[in-house]
Design an enzyme around this catalytic site. Structure first.
Site, PDB file in Angstrom:
ATOM      1  N   ASN A 160      -9.961  68.058 141.798  1.00 34.87           N
ATOM      2  CA  ASN A 160      -8.496  67.971 141.696  1.00 34.87           C
ATOM      3  C   ASN A 160      -8.123  67.865 140.216  1.00 34.87           C
ATOM      4  O   ASN A 160      -8.428  66.865 139.569  1.00 34.87           O
ATOM      5  CB  ASN A 160      -8.028  66.742 142.477  1.00 34.87           C
ATOM      6  CG  ASN A 160      -6.517  66.578 142.460  1.00 34.87           C
ATOM      7  OD1 ASN A 160      -5.814  67.239 141.708  1.00 34.87           O
ATOM      8  ND2 ASN A 160      -6.024  65.675 143.290  1.00 34.87           N
TER       9      ASN A 160
ATOM     10  N   HIS B 216      -2.519  73.488 146.500  1.00 37.25           N
ATOM     11  CA  HIS B 216      -3.063  72.486 145.578  1.00 37.25           C
ATOM     12  C   HIS B 216      -4.484  72.144 146.025  1.00 37.25           C
ATOM     13  O   HIS B 216      -4.749  71.957 147.215  1.00 37.25           O
ATOM     14  CB  HIS B 216      -2.162  71.251 145.598  1.00 37.25           C
ATOM     15  CG  HIS B 216      -2.719  70.071 144.856  1.00 37.25           C
ATOM     16  ND1 HIS B 216      -3.349  70.190 143.631  1.00 37.25           N
ATOM     17  CD2 HIS B 216      -2.751  68.746 145.165  1.00 37.25           C
ATOM     18  CE1 HIS B 216      -3.740  68.993 143.232  1.00 37.25           C
ATOM     19  NE2 HIS B 216      -3.394  68.102 144.135  1.00 37.25           N
TER      20      HIS B 216
ATOM     21  N   CYS C  42       0.791  66.528 140.543  1.00 40.77           N
ATOM     22  CA  CYS C  42       0.134  67.768 141.025  1.00 40.77           C
ATOM     23  C   CYS C  42       1.143  68.838 141.427  1.00 40.77           C
ATOM     24  O   CYS C  42       0.780  70.009 141.568  1.00 40.77           O
ATOM     25  CB  CYS C  42      -0.774  67.455 142.201  1.00 40.77           C
ATOM     26  SG  CYS C  42      -1.895  66.092 141.879  1.00 40.77           S
TER      27      CYS C  42
END
Ligand code: UT7
Length: 329
Positions: free
Chosen positions: A286, A256, A116
């Site tokens: 996500n 994020h 990520c």
């Protein structure tokens, strides 16, 4: 970074697949419910790639839009970096597949694996190449098809992830604009908290690895949560320090998008008002490397930043890794 050639974003694009998987769809697949998912994560729905779409296909759509907004074509690029943990295949790299599709003849192309945090790692890498004078125009993409490595019988993980891609073209910008600082880091000792074990040289694919579900994401959610809250704070402070800026100088915070509770704890710690924080985890969940560029590009498309604004991006993820950057828009 102040005495170097100024490098910043000169084009943006994003893409999410058409199919939407809602929380109520998931209620029919595993023992979960909308209330649990929304209250624990902030996620309402996520986009899922069609069976014939791979990561390079999502990346291609985002890349074409980024090139168009930069007023460029593939042949103007001399570097392509695709941040991903779900490449089309082990090799050739997804970046090479894209280089061919975009007609970016002769451009250097490679994938970058930092989960990520990958997009911010990619920005730092491409910026360094351009500042050094080695290249001029780079395409940096965060793209992932996490649905391909998600176990849709495991309620602990399957509600959390989605697919997408976000792309930026970066190159020289006017003095005073562009990237002001980066803070990248890793804690490899925590790698086992978030991993996909099967299919590599340690545990090659076999009937046994399939049987034991070693080709799916494993995550210790609670431990990753603690790591996330910690590094979102420390990386943000560090990247601001490197840019000689204060928290109050930040015009837009682009974190994020893993969990609304992680974002909220960062907002509180940094004393950032809601209107300065980009949140789209409710729509996309996500999306790993695509998460920060999807949020950045969406905010740009919504007109949330103007020239000269100070943008702070910060991410964390598998590795364990983190990455933060200050960018003057
Ligand atoms: O990109 C970086 C990677 N990922 C992350 O950033 C994720 C970080 N972690 C998290 O976001 C959170 O830890 C989760 C959302 C994964 C979990 O939230 P939590 O508040 O830490 O829940 P928990 O793991 O403590 O689980 C609480 C309960 C458990 O039941 P018991 O053992 O208390 O009876 C779980 O079995 O919730 C249960 N549970 C669910 N219930 C309904 C776990 N998943 C679900 C679900 N639906 N989908």
């Amino acid at each position: 970074m102040n005495n170097l050639r100024p490098v910043g974003v000169i084009g943006t694009g994003k893409y999410v697949p058409e199919k939407i998987l809602t929380n109520s769809d998931l209620e029919k697949m595993v023992d979960t419910n909308d209330e649990w998912i929304v209250s624990r994560t902030g996620i309402k729905e996520r986009h899922i790639a069609a069976p014939d779409q791979a990561t390079s296909d999502l990346a291609y759509e985002a890349a074409m839009k980024a090139l168009e907004s930069a007023g460029m074509t593939g042949s103007d690029l001399d570097l392509i970096i695709v941040a991903t943990i779900t490449p089309d295949s082990a090799f050739p790299s997804t970046a090479c597949i894209l280089q061919d599709k975009l007609g970016a003849k002769g451009a250097a192309a490679f994938d970058l694996s930092a989960a990520c945090s990958g997009f911010v790692y990619g920005l730092a890498t491409a910026t360094s190449f351009i500042q050094s004078g080695m290249y001029n125009n780079a395409l940096v993409i965060g793209a992932d098809c996490l649905s391909r490595i998600t176990d849709y019988t495991d309620r602990n993980t399957c509600v959390l992830f989605g697919d997408g891609a976000g792309a930026v073209v970066i190159g020289e910008v006017p003095e005073g604009r562009g990237f002001k600082s980066f803070d990248l880091g890793a804690e490899g000792a925590g790698g086992g908290l978030l991993q996909l074990e099967g299919g590599g040289s340690r545990l090659p694919a076999s009937a046994e690895t399939v049987e034991n579900k070693k080709h799916y994401i494993y995550m210790n959610g609670r431990e990753v949560f603690k790591f996330a809250v910690r590094v979102m704070g420390t990386a943000t402070d560090e990247v601001l320090r490197k840019a000689a800026l204060e928290r109050t100088d930040v015009d837009l915070f682009v974190p994020h998008q893993a969990n609304i509770r992680i974002i909220q704890s960062a907002m509180q710690r940094l004393e950032l008002p809601e209107e300065k924080v980009v949140v789209n985890v409710d729509k996309y969940a996500n999306t790993s490397a695509a998460s920060i560029p999807l949020a950045l590009v969406e905010a740009a498309e919504e007109g949330r930043m103007k020239a000269g604004d100070t943008i702070l991006m910060v991410g964390f993820g598998g590795g364990l890794t983190w990455g933060a950057s200050v960018l003057v828009w």
